[in-house]
Design a protein around this motif. Structure first.
Motif, PDB file in Angstrom:
ATOM      1  N   PRO A  11       2.381  13.788   0.034  1.00 20.04           N
ATOM      2  CA  PRO A  11       1.136  14.020   0.713  1.00 20.04           C
ATOM      3  C   PRO A  11       0.773  13.192   2.056  1.00 20.04           C
ATOM      4  N   LEU A  12       1.315  11.891   1.937  1.00 19.93           N
ATOM      5  CA  LEU A  12       1.260  10.963   3.179  1.00 19.93           C
ATOM      6  C   LEU A  12       1.686  11.523   4.439  1.00 19.93           C
ATOM      7  N   ALA A  19       4.562   4.102  10.208  1.00 16.92           N
ATOM      8  CA  ALA A  19       5.383   2.922   9.805  1.00 16.92           C
ATOM      9  C   ALA A  19       5.577   2.843   8.465  1.00 16.92           C
ATOM     10  N   THR A  20       4.684   3.174   7.790  1.00 19.24           N
ATOM     11  CA  THR A  20       4.593   2.873   6.202  1.00 19.24           C
ATOM     12  C   THR A  20       5.762   3.965   5.848  1.00 19.24           C
ATOM     13  N   LEU A  21       5.528   5.248   6.206  1.00 22.40           N
ATOM     14  CA  LEU A  21       6.218   6.378   5.896  1.00 22.40           C
ATOM     15  C   LEU A  21       7.800   5.918   6.411  1.00 22.40           C
ATOM     16  N   ALA A  81      -0.751   3.126  -2.447  1.00 17.81           N
ATOM     17  CA  ALA A  81      -0.022   2.000  -2.066  1.00 17.81           C
ATOM     18  C   ALA A  81      -0.439   1.990  -0.467  1.00 17.81           C
ATOM     19  N   PHE A  82      -0.852   2.836   0.305  1.00 13.72           N
ATOM     20  CA  PHE A  82      -1.366   2.762   1.632  1.00 13.72           C
ATOM     21  C   PHE A  82      -2.824   2.620   1.794  1.00 13.72           C
ATOM     22  N   THR A  83      -3.632   3.263   0.924  1.00 12.98           N
ATOM     23  CA  THR A  83      -5.012   3.042   1.120  1.00 12.98           C
ATOM     24  C   THR A  83      -5.385   1.640   0.600  1.00 12.98           C
ATOM     25  N   GLU A  84      -5.153   1.333  -0.523  1.00  8.73           N
ATOM     26  CA  GLU A  84      -5.629   0.044  -1.185  1.00  8.73           C
ATOM     27  C   GLU A  84      -5.824  -1.162  -0.327  1.00  8.73           C
ATOM     28  N   PRO A  85      -4.614  -1.439   0.151  1.00  7.63           N
ATOM     29  CA  PRO A  85      -4.607  -2.689   0.903  1.00  7.63           C
ATOM     30  C   PRO A  85      -5.483  -2.660   2.347  1.00  7.63           C
ATOM     31  N   ARG A  86      -5.926  -1.533   2.636  1.00 10.94           N
ATOM     32  CA  ARG A  86      -6.803  -1.529   3.881  1.00 10.94           C
ATOM     33  C   ARG A  86      -8.271  -1.051   3.591  1.00 10.94           C
ATOM     34  N   GLY A  87      -8.453  -1.142   2.549  1.00  8.70           N
ATOM     35  CA  GLY A  87      -9.813  -0.895   2.047  1.00  8.70           C
ATOM     36  C   GLY A  87     -10.391   0.348   1.801  1.00  8.70           C
TER      37      GLY A  87
END
Length: 205
Positions: free
Chosen positions: A74-75, A153-155, A164-170
Motif C-alpha cells: 500500500p505505501l 526514501a523509505t520505500l 513503520a512509516f506512520t508511527e515515528p512521524r506521529g
C-alpha cells in the motif's frame, strides 16, 4: 483541497488474482461502492492500480500505477497518490482500500478531526473490538502530501510496512464504532463476496 486515492494495486492472491474490486456486490462492482462513498468527501479522486488502465475506463478516474516496482504494498500506492495530489495542488491525501464497500461516509472528516485534536500530521482509522482494544486499518489514512519525499526514501530503503512509516512521524487514531456490517469489512476471499451480498440484501429489506 483534499485529494482521495483508492488503493487497488495489490495482487489479490486470496481471490486467485485479478481485480477483486471489479467483482460484483449488490449488483455493482465493489469499486463502484467505494467510489460512491469516497468521491463526495474529497475534492479530486484517483485510483491506484497496476497493469492496463483501460479496464477501469468505465469509472472515469485517473489511474495511477505504482512508481516503485515489485508490488511493495500500500505505501507505493500512497506515494503515487501523493505525487498526483501534489501536481493537483492538494496538501492532504486520504486513502481507502478498493475492496471495502462499507467504510464510513464520514471517513475524511473523522480523520481530519483526529489529526487536529491530537496535533499530529497523520491519521489512521481504527475500530473498537470485543476485547476493549482497537483494530487498526492502516490503508484508511490521512497523509500530508509534504511527506512524499520521506516516503519515497523509505520505500527505496526497502521499508514496506505502513505503520513503520506512520508511527515515528506521529499518527492520530480516528476511532469508529462497531457496526453491522463492520465498516471496514473487506472482500479478501470468495466467501466474503457472499457475506457482502447478504449485508446489502438485508439493508434493502
Amino acid at each position: 483541497m483534499i485529494a482521495g486515492v483508492i488503493l487497488a494495486g495489490g495482487l489479490s492472491q486470496r481471490m486467485g488474482g485479478g481485480d477483486k474490486c471489479l467483482l460484483p456486490v449488490g449488483g455493482r462492482p465493489i469499486l463502484a461502492h467505494v467510489i460512491a462513498r469516497l468521491a463526495p468527501q474529497v475534492g479530486m479522486l484517483a485510483l491506484n492500480a497496476n497493469g492496463a488502465p483501460a479496464r477501469f475506463a468505465a469509472f472515469g478516474l485517473p489511474v495511477l500505477p505504482d512508481s516503485v516496482g515489485d508490488f511493495p504494498g500500500p505505501l507505493a500506492g500512497v506515494l503515487a497518490g501523493m505525487d498526483w495530489a501534489a501536481r493537483g495542488g492538494a496538501e492532504l491525501l486520504v486513502t481507502a482500500a478498493a475492496d471495502t464497500p462499507f467504510f464510513p461516509e464520514t471517513l475524511v472528516a473523522e480523520l481530519r478531526a483526529a489529526a487536529r485534536a491530537e496535533g499530529l500530521p497523520l491519521a489512521m482509522a481504527v475500530t473498537r473490538n470485543a476485547s476493549g482494544g482497537t483494530d487498526r486499518h492502516p490503508t484508511f489514512g490521512l497523509w500530508p502530501v509534504a511527506l512524499r519525499e520521506e516516503l519515497r526514501a523509505t520505500l527505496a530503503a526497502g521499508q514496506r510496512r505502513v505503520v513503520a512509516f506512520t508511527e515515528p512521524r506521529g499518527c492520530a487514531r480516528a476511532v469508529f464504532p462497531q457496526a453491522v456490517p463492520d465498516p471496514f469489512f473487506n472482500v479478501n476471499a470468495p466467501e466474503d463476496l457472499a457475506a457482502a451480498d447478504a449485508f446489502i440484501a438485508a439493508a434493502s429489506r
